[in-house]
Each structure stands twice: as structure tokens, then as C-alpha cells.
Design an enzyme around this catalytic site. Structure first.
Site, PDB file in Angstrom:
ATOM      1  N   GLY A 227      13.105  15.227  -2.326  1.00 38.17           N
ATOM      2  CA  GLY A 227      13.995  14.372  -1.401  1.00 38.17           C
ATOM      3  C   GLY A 227      14.131  14.540   0.274  1.00 38.17           C
ATOM      4  O   GLY A 227      14.595  14.200   0.720  1.00 38.17           O
ATOM      5  N   GLU A 268       9.829  20.223  -6.174  1.00 33.85           N
ATOM      6  CA  GLU A 268       8.633  19.070  -6.159  1.00 33.85           C
ATOM      7  C   GLU A 268       8.572  18.072  -5.112  1.00 33.85           C
ATOM      8  O   GLU A 268       8.781  16.975  -5.297  1.00 33.85           O
ATOM      9  CB  GLU A 268       8.696  18.544  -7.455  1.00 33.85           C
ATOM     10  CG  GLU A 268       9.992  17.968  -7.855  1.00 33.85           C
ATOM     11  CD  GLU A 268      10.242  17.459  -9.255  1.00 33.85           C
ATOM     12  OE1 GLU A 268       9.914  18.175 -10.266  1.00 33.85           O
ATOM     13  OE2 GLU A 268      11.043  16.487  -9.534  1.00 33.85           O
ATOM     14  N   GLY A 270       7.029  15.660  -2.196  1.00 37.36           N
ATOM     15  CA  GLY A 270       5.721  14.872  -2.062  1.00 37.36           C
ATOM     16  C   GLY A 270       5.691  14.656  -0.616  1.00 37.36           C
ATOM     17  O   GLY A 270       4.768  15.084   0.316  1.00 37.36           O
ATOM     18  N   ARG A 307       4.678   0.408   3.372  1.00 37.55           N
ATOM     19  CA  ARG A 307       5.960   1.047   3.506  1.00 37.55           C
ATOM     20  C   ARG A 307       6.937   0.168   4.765  1.00 37.55           C
ATOM     21  O   ARG A 307       7.896   0.068   4.326  1.00 37.55           O
ATOM     22  CB  ARG A 307       5.704   2.256   4.009  1.00 37.55           C
ATOM     23  CG  ARG A 307       5.462   3.332   2.832  1.00 37.55           C
ATOM     24  CD  ARG A 307       5.190   4.875   3.330  1.00 37.55           C
ATOM     25  NE  ARG A 307       6.593   5.220   2.723  1.00 37.55           N
ATOM     26  CZ  ARG A 307       7.658   5.446   3.912  1.00 37.55           C
ATOM     27  NH1 ARG A 307       7.299   5.365   5.149  1.00 37.55           N
ATOM     28  NH2 ARG A 307       8.618   5.671   3.678  1.00 37.55           N
ATOM     29  N   CYS A 337      -2.008 -12.913   4.152  1.00 31.68           N
ATOM     30  CA  CYS A 337      -1.507 -14.484   4.295  1.00 31.68           C
ATOM     31  C   CYS A 337      -0.186 -14.676   3.626  1.00 31.68           C
ATOM     32  O   CYS A 337       0.194 -15.321   2.769  1.00 31.68           O
ATOM     33  CB  CYS A 337      -2.514 -15.384   3.595  1.00 31.68           C
ATOM     34  SG  CYS A 337      -3.753 -15.519   4.815  1.00 31.68           S
ATOM     35  N   GLU A 338       0.594 -13.825   4.224  1.00 36.89           N
ATOM     36  CA  GLU A 338       2.361 -14.190   4.091  1.00 36.89           C
ATOM     37  C   GLU A 338       2.516 -12.943   5.292  1.00 36.89           C
ATOM     38  O   GLU A 338       1.931 -12.258   5.753  1.00 36.89           O
ATOM     39  CB  GLU A 338       2.685 -13.598   3.005  1.00 36.89           C
ATOM     40  CG  GLU A 338       2.480 -12.432   2.199  1.00 36.89           C
ATOM     41  CD  GLU A 338       3.416 -12.300   0.840  1.00 36.89           C
ATOM     42  OE1 GLU A 338       4.304 -11.863   0.852  1.00 36.89           O
ATOM     43  OE2 GLU A 338       2.252 -12.510  -0.019  1.00 36.89           O
TER      44      GLU A 338
END
Ligand code: PLP
Length: 410
Positions: A227, A268, A270, A307, A337-338
Site C-alpha cells: 500500500g 508485497e 506492487g 486508471r 466511444c464513451e
């Protein structure tokens, strides 16, 4: 322009050149940055016996896994497929920890067969596991300390309403199962969320976990999850891992003394290891001026880079083709297409159609979350190591997109 434009380099390689050689959209990763982040974390925790397991869901390219293996890292996996990729990348089973959520006992049995370390996060599966294996296969238990932490509700996983982990208020039940079934608990684990800035939040969680640890005599390690926050905006502050390391090792060593044995601290991460190592290059297809806004439309979309839309994440943007042009205000949008907005009202060096843009911090949860929405091909990936750019994932083709479809006669 009066003076020559300054080239924008990624790990010493001209980004314009990378765009030309490999095409866009393109993910580019810098191994030197991954290595320096890994070593920085190792150094911060040097006061205790410790181990870092790279959480490979952030960026699962097998070359990245191999790179971390060569640095001496372990691997954190969340699915049996990630376990299999980890083994393929050459990790030893004991260097892989498997931390799934909500999987069946069948998938856990597969992990036992593969010999990896297993982290169980609910009492029902733990009871089934204990009934099958008893004390023959040691396990790690994922606890939920109920701490509200993390940069966004989607990535906060330790709070009271979260589906993750076994509540620390259920430790009595946990101990009952462990005792009755003779389960051997070799590790305790928590992971409360992503983007946690405050060192005290980590320490509070650690304190709660260590409190529970006193009641488990067979422990080998305590896994404090991850985190760690990294800087996304130029002025952002990140988790002070040095301060955390110094405070936490002190706390941990005192605990080990009392426990009577030296245990291992595990982490751990990332995002901390790979976020800043990644860059996402795309080309500007169109500048579209409406009554209210100047849009820069690029040759990618939220299907490649989710993201900003999914987590409201800020990603810094460099105009690689015009690094010292005057700043103008743009809203950068994708071609899906949005509504897929990457940045609103952002000041960027003046953009011309055809320019190459670069999104920063594109190493973690970017390529791995990409998909084929609108039948677009997934981008290519390039790894830059010691000044050399290696293509490590080819761009998809129409055959790839259609490869699992079966045409039937109706
Ligand atoms: C996703 C995940 C991580 C990595 O989190 P980061 O914020 O990327 O460091 C670590 N542990 C578990 C169990 C995870 O699910």
C-alpha cells in the site's frame, strides 16, 4: 523556436525514437528504476530479517518477473494463473506466496500441488483446508485489522465493510479451528489498501497484527502487505519508507524478543516497485476545439489505460514532441466511444496533431488492466535495460482479438 528542443528520454533512450521504432500506443518500462525502488525498500528494512515479494498483478510481464527474481525478490500472486507464470519465470515454489480472495477449495488444492505458500482469507475455506490437510501443509492467515486506509474506496480493502481477510474480531473462532483441526499457521498477513501515505496507519496495523501473533506459536513470518504510496503529481508526497522502516523494525525486533524467536518481516509491494518505472506513449490524432474546451484526442483509450477513469487517478503528461513550447490548457481524451478522459484542463506544452504524448507512472495497474473494448488491439510493451530497448509484448492483431471466437452456422 530559438533553441533546440530538449529530448525527453526514458532510461537514456529518446522517447521519440521509441515511438517511431515500436509505434503507438506503447508501454515502456525502465528496469533501473525498478531496481532502485527494490533496493531502497531493502535498505529501509535492513534492521530486521525481511523479504520483499513483488505483487505481480501490478505488471505481470514475465521479463519483469524474471528481473525481480534475479534481484532476489519473492513473488506475491493472487490467482493460480499468476502462480503458474511465477513458476515459469523461475521462482521457487517457496518464494511464491499465493493470496487469493474468494477462490474455491479446488483452486487452493492446485496451489498445494504446486507447493507454493498459501494465504487463506476466510474461515470457511480454512476449515475445509484444515479438514483435508490438517497440519501437513502450513498456511498463512490473512487478517483484516479494520483500518480505513488507501487513496480511493476501490483500493481500500481493510475497512469494516471489506470482503478481504478474516476479521480480527473473529480470532477466537480462528483459534478454535486451528486448534481442533491441527492447522499449522506459519504466517500472519494483512493488506489494508493501496496509496497509503501515513506511516502511522501502517504502524497501527502492524501493532494489531503483532497482538494477534502472540497467540500463534509456529510463526515463521509476518506479512504486512503493501500500500506504499508513490508520487503521481510533481508536488505529491510519497510514503516515507525510510521512516517506516526504522520505526517498524524497532517494533518488530522488540516483538521477536518477546516471542522468543527471530521472525521475518515480509512485504508485497506492487505499485511502489513498478509504477514510476512505466511510461505510456501515445500519439495525438486530433485537436478539437469546441465552444468550451480544447480537446487533444489521442490514439488510445480507457481500454488501454483505465486508471484516470476508474480511480480518478492523476497521471502527469509530457508533450514529448514539444518539451519547451508554451503551456496551453487541454483536456486529453481517448478514442473509445464513451467518455474516456485522461486529464481535464491540464497545462501541457503546446500540442500539434501528430505529437507524441507520454503519461508518467504507467508501470502499475495499467497494461495489466487493459482490454479489447471497441475491438482495439492491446498496446505493445518495451523494456529498457542498460540502454537497450527490448520488445517484450507484441501489439495485438485482428487475429488475436478474434482468436477465441467460434463462428457457427445459425
Ligand atoms: C494488490 C495487492 C498488493 C499490492 O498493492 P500495491 O498497492 O500495488 O503495492 C499486495 N498484496 C495484496 C494481497 C494485493 O492484493
Amino acid at each position: 523556436m530559438s533553441h533546440k528542443m530538449q529530448a525527453f528520454e526514458i532510461a537514456g533512450v529518446d522517447a521519440l525514437q521509441l515511438g517511431k521504432e515500436f509505434g503507438t500506443p506503447l508501454y515502456v518500462y525502465d528496469t533501473a528504476k525498478m531496481e532502485s525502488q527494490y533496493k531502497r525498500l531493502k535498505k529501509a528494512f535492513k534492521g530486521s530479517k525481511h523479504k520483499i515479494n513483488y505483487a505481480c498483478k501490478a505488471l505481470t510481464n514475465i521479463n519483469v518477473l524474471r528481473f525481480f527474481r534475479d534481484l532476489g525478490s519473492g513473488l506475491d500472486t493472487v490467482s493460480i494463473q499468476e502462480v503458474e507464470i511465477g513458476l515459469k519465470a523461475g521462482f521457487k515454489p517457496e518464494d511464491i506466496i499465493y493470496t487469493p480472495n474468494g477462490v474455491s477449495i479446488e483452486e487452493i488444492k492446485k496451489a498445494v500441488k504446486l507447493g507454493v505458500r498459501i494465504n487463506i482469507d476466510n474461515l470457511s475455506i480454512l476449515e475445509q483446508f484444515g479438514s483435508i490437510y490438517g497440519g501437513k501443509y502450513p498456511v498463512c492467515i490473512r487478517l483484516n485489522p479494520h483500518i480505513m486506509a488507501g487513496g480511493n474506496v476501490k483500493i481500500s480493502v481493510g475497512h469494516i465493510d471489506s470482503k478481504f481477510g478474516i476479521s480480527i474480531h473473529q480470532t477466537r473462532h480462528l483459534e478454535r479451528l486451528v486448534k481442533s483441526l491441527g492447522i499449522k499457521v506459519e504466517g500472519l498477513h494483512m493488506h489494508t489498501g493501496s496509496d497509503i501515505l501515513d506511516v502511522d496507519v501502517f504502524l497501527k496495523g502492524a501493532e494489531l497484527l503483532l497482538d494477534v501473533a502472540r497467540d500463534f506459536p509456529d510463526l515463521q513470518y509476518i506479512d504486512f502487505g503493501s500500500g506504499f504510496k508513490v508520487a503521481y503529481k510533481p508536488e505529491d508526497i510519497a510514503t516515507d519508507v525510510e521512516e517506516l522502516g526504522s520505526k517498524m523494525t524497532k517494533m518488530f525486533n522488540a516483538f521477536c524478543k518477546e516471542y522468543g524467536r527471530e521472525l521475518e518481516i515480509e512485504f508485497e509491494p506492487g505499485k511502489f516497485l513498478v509504477s514510476e518505472a512505466g511510461y505510456f506513449l501515445c500519439q495525438v490524432n486530433v485537436i478539437k476545439q469546441t465552444t468550451a474546451t480544447v480537446f487533444a484526442g489521442v490514439d488510445t483509450g480507457m481500454n488501454h489505460f483505465i486508471r484516470p477513469m476508474f480511480y480518478d487517478a492523476y497521471h502527469h503528461i509530457t508533450n514529448v514532441s514539444n518539451t519547451n513550447g508554451r503551456k496551453r490548457v487541454y483536456t486529453v481524451v481517448g478514442y473509445i466511444c464513451e467518455t474516456d478522459t485522461f486529464a481535464s484542463d491540464r497545462q501541457i506544452n503546446e500540442i500539434t496533431e501528430g505529437d507524441l504524448l507520454c503519461f508518467h507512472n504507467a508501470g502499475a495497474y495499467c497494461f495489466t488492466m487493459s482490454n479489447n473494448y471497441n475491438s482495439r488491439f492491446k498496446p505493445a510493451e518495451v523494456l529498457v535495460h542498460k540502454g537497450k530497448a527490448h520488445l517484450v509484448t507484441k501489439r495485438q492483431t485482428l487475429e488475436d482479438v478474434l482468436s477465441n471466437q467460434i463462428e457457427v452456422e445459425l
